[in-house]
Enzyme design. Structure first.
Site, PDB file in Angstrom:
ATOM      1  N   ARG A  89       0.799  -1.220   0.000  1.00 23.36           N
ATOM      2  CA  ARG A  89       0.000   0.000   0.000  1.00 23.36           C
ATOM      3  C   ARG A  89       0.836   1.275   0.000  1.00 23.36           C
ATOM      4  O   ARG A  89       0.587   2.197  -0.784  1.00 23.36           O
ATOM      5  CB  ARG A  89      -0.920   0.048   1.233  1.00 23.36           C
ATOM      6  CG  ARG A  89      -2.161  -0.733   1.092  1.00 23.36           C
ATOM      7  CD  ARG A  89      -2.524  -1.356   2.413  1.00 23.36           C
ATOM      8  NE  ARG A  89      -1.600  -2.442   2.681  1.00 23.36           N
ATOM      9  CZ  ARG A  89      -1.800  -3.699   2.264  1.00 23.36           C
ATOM     10  NH1 ARG A  89      -2.889  -4.007   1.647  1.00 23.36           N
ATOM     11  NH2 ARG A  89      -0.901  -4.652   2.492  1.00 23.36           N
ATOM     12  N   THR A  90       1.811   1.344   0.895  1.00 23.43           N
ATOM     13  CA  THR A  90       2.574   2.585   1.013  1.00 23.43           C
ATOM     14  C   THR A  90       3.342   2.841  -0.277  1.00 23.43           C
ATOM     15  O   THR A  90       3.350   3.958  -0.811  1.00 23.43           O
ATOM     16  CB  THR A  90       3.526   2.519   2.219  1.00 23.43           C
ATOM     17  OG1 THR A  90       2.787   2.042   3.347  1.00 23.43           O
ATOM     18  CG2 THR A  90       4.113   3.872   2.534  1.00 23.43           C
ATOM     19  N   LYS A 118      26.892  -5.023  -2.838  1.00 21.10           N
ATOM     20  CA  LYS A 118      28.362  -5.091  -2.975  1.00 21.10           C
ATOM     21  C   LYS A 118      29.059  -4.423  -1.794  1.00 21.10           C
ATOM     22  O   LYS A 118      30.255  -4.193  -1.840  1.00 21.10           O
ATOM     23  CB  LYS A 118      28.772  -4.402  -4.280  1.00 21.10           C
ATOM     24  CG  LYS A 118      28.244  -5.113  -5.518  1.00 21.10           C
ATOM     25  CD  LYS A 118      28.682  -4.427  -6.813  1.00 21.10           C
ATOM     26  CE  LYS A 118      27.686  -3.387  -7.229  1.00 21.10           C
ATOM     27  NZ  LYS A 118      27.980  -2.768  -8.531  1.00 21.10           N
ATOM     28  N   ARG A 139      11.394   3.611   3.092  1.00 20.06           N
ATOM     29  CA  ARG A 139      10.955   2.709   4.162  1.00 20.06           C
ATOM     30  C   ARG A 139      12.145   1.849   4.550  1.00 20.06           C
ATOM     31  O   ARG A 139      12.792   1.254   3.684  1.00 20.06           O
ATOM     32  CB  ARG A 139       9.809   1.818   3.705  1.00 20.06           C
ATOM     33  CG  ARG A 139       9.559   0.686   4.673  1.00 20.06           C
ATOM     34  CD  ARG A 139       8.328  -0.106   4.374  1.00 20.06           C
ATOM     35  NE  ARG A 139       7.130   0.656   4.675  1.00 20.06           N
ATOM     36  CZ  ARG A 139       5.918   0.104   4.767  1.00 20.06           C
ATOM     37  NH1 ARG A 139       5.763  -1.196   4.569  1.00 20.06           N
ATOM     38  NH2 ARG A 139       4.867   0.846   5.035  1.00 20.06           N
ATOM     39  N   HIS A 172       5.420   5.821  11.464  1.00 21.05           N
ATOM     40  CA  HIS A 172       4.864   5.674  10.101  1.00 21.05           C
ATOM     41  C   HIS A 172       3.983   6.918   9.894  1.00 21.05           C
ATOM     42  O   HIS A 172       2.763   6.845   9.857  1.00 21.05           O
ATOM     43  CB  HIS A 172       4.057   4.382  10.014  1.00 21.05           C
ATOM     44  CG  HIS A 172       3.783   3.911   8.613  1.00 21.05           C
ATOM     45  ND1 HIS A 172       3.940   4.708   7.495  1.00 21.05           N
ATOM     46  CD2 HIS A 172       3.350   2.704   8.153  1.00 21.05           C
ATOM     47  CE1 HIS A 172       3.609   4.003   6.415  1.00 21.05           C
ATOM     48  NE2 HIS A 172       3.249   2.789   6.787  1.00 21.05           N
TER      49      HIS A 172
HETATM   50  N1   CP Z   1      -0.183   0.019   5.919  1.00 18.89           N
HETATM   51  C1   CP Z   1       0.981  -0.229   5.296  1.00 18.89           C
HETATM   52  O1   CP Z   1       2.006   0.375   5.622  1.00 18.89           O
HETATM   53  O2   CP Z   1       0.917  -1.199   4.342  1.00 18.89           O
HETATM   54  P1   CP Z   1       2.129  -1.718   3.471  1.00 18.89           P
HETATM   55  O3   CP Z   1       3.100  -2.382   4.432  1.00 18.89           O
HETATM   56  O4   CP Z   1       1.531  -2.661   2.478  1.00 18.89           O
HETATM   57  O5   CP Z   1       2.778  -0.530   2.836  1.00 18.89           O
END
Ligand code: CP
Length: 361
Positions: A89-90, A118, A139, A172
């Protein structure tokens, strides 16, 4: 886009500050984020601004002409999607947000395909991305990496914005933006996001979405928070200390059934066993009482909503999906709109969007 103040402070000094103290260093001169790293950067005024902008963008995007306008807005910028931890999703909603605004994208989704394989350091990888791109959306499993990257790039010759798309078990921030947008939209015609009870359920100890949303909710008046979890997965003391410091009412419980009728919103979460210290730790915890199915649906108030950051496992039965109070699919789509609003604001084209909306809708 105006430069942030991270150039004014050495890393050792910055990293020793509290999150609240760090927030002003990440802002542009008009108070909007340059780097988006923490939920603590967003106060009510900024949240209100972003949620309104997201709604305007959603309206504009309904027509071909509107999409054409949006697509021209930031077509001179490029964004790097650097996801060294799995995401559906993110990643996809940020990708879609970039596409809506005409931002060109590149991606690394597996460090085995980049020169990190590497032996290149994360820092060198990110500096490499900054040579080619105008924004990095990242992320990482490591807490604090987005923050250090932001400081490092701010003090380099290519000071480009970092957006934290999930860091460790800690933050998040853009998930909490979409959660707030979902709550605001859900209650906008029935009194707004105030005087509500939000019930968090599941793995609250390791859920970064819960931590960020718990904080953002403190910007809204009289929102009581109930944390429902088995003792081993209960919310961290630092989150509760934050609520006490802000005078927010909260309650800890392991009785989900009793909490459901009190809720205006229920925020389910899955067990985050990827963070287990020993393999199988989570499997030894009885989570069967923290399940939402058709029986629990009968206890949910008519106006209340059921949320989940997703992905889900067994904690919400698929049979619940068809109920209008099941908000998680719309919640997910809201992520695309609020992330579009955040990128547009970061690149300073929000005023043009307001103007187009005022003239055309
Ligand atoms: N809610 C969320 O962060 O979903 P993903 O891990 O799929 O990005």
């Amino acid at each position: 886009m105006t430069p942030n103040r991270l150039v004014d402070i050495p890393w050792a000094q910055f990293s020793a500050l509290s999150v609240d103290q760090k927030a002003p260093y990440l802002a542009q001169s008009d108070g909007t984020p340059f780097h988006t790293l923490f939920a603590q950067q967003f106060d009510f005024a900024l949240l209100d601004r972003l949620t309104h902008l997201a709604t305007e963008i959603r309206g504009i995007a309904k027509t071909r002409a509107g999409m054409g306008f949006l697509h021209e807005l930031v077509c001179h910028k490029r964004a790097m999607l650097y996801f060294s931890q799995p995401s559906s999703r993110t990643f996809l909603s940020f990708l879609s947000a970039c596409q809506i605004l005409g931002v060109q994208t590149g991606e690394v989704r597996d460090t085995a395909t980049s020169s990190e394989f590497k032996g290149e350091s994360r820092e060198d990888s990110v500096r490499t991305f900054s040579s080619y791109f105008d924004m990095i959306i990242m992320r990482t499993p490591e807490k604090g990496l987005a923050e250090h990257t932001a400081w490092m790039l701010s003090n380099s010759e290519r000071p480009i914005p970092i957006i934290n798309a999930g860091s460790g078990q800690d933050q998040h921030p853009t998930q909490s933006l979409l959660d707030i947008y979902t709550l605001v939209r859900s209650f906008e015609n029935i009194g707004g996001l105030r005087d509500r009870t939000v019930v968090f359920v599941g793995d609250l100890a390791r859920g970064r979405t819960v931590r960020s949303l718990s904080h953002l909710l403190t910007n809204y008046p009289n929102i009581r928070q109930i944390f429902v979890a088995p003792p081993q997965l209960q919310i961290g003391e630092d989150v509760l200390a934050n609520l006490r410091g802000k005078g927010v009412a909260y309650q800890l419980s392991d009785d989900f059934r009793a909490a459901i009728p009190e809720a205006d919103a229920i925020y389910m979460t899955r067990v985050q066993d990827e963070w287990d210290k020993e393999k199988g730790d989570s499997a030894r915890i009885d989570i069967t009482r923290f399940h939402f199915g058709l029986e629990q649906l009968k206890l949910l108030r008519p106006h209340a909503i059921l949320m989940h950051p997703l992905p889900r496992r067994e904690e919400i039965a698929v049979a619940v999906d068809h109920d209008p109070r099941a908000m998680y699919w719309r919640q997910m789509r809201n992520g695309m709109w609020i992330r579009t609003a955040l990128i547009a604001t970061t690149f300073g084209c929000d005023k043009r969007i307001h103007e187009y909306h005022r003239q055309n809708l």
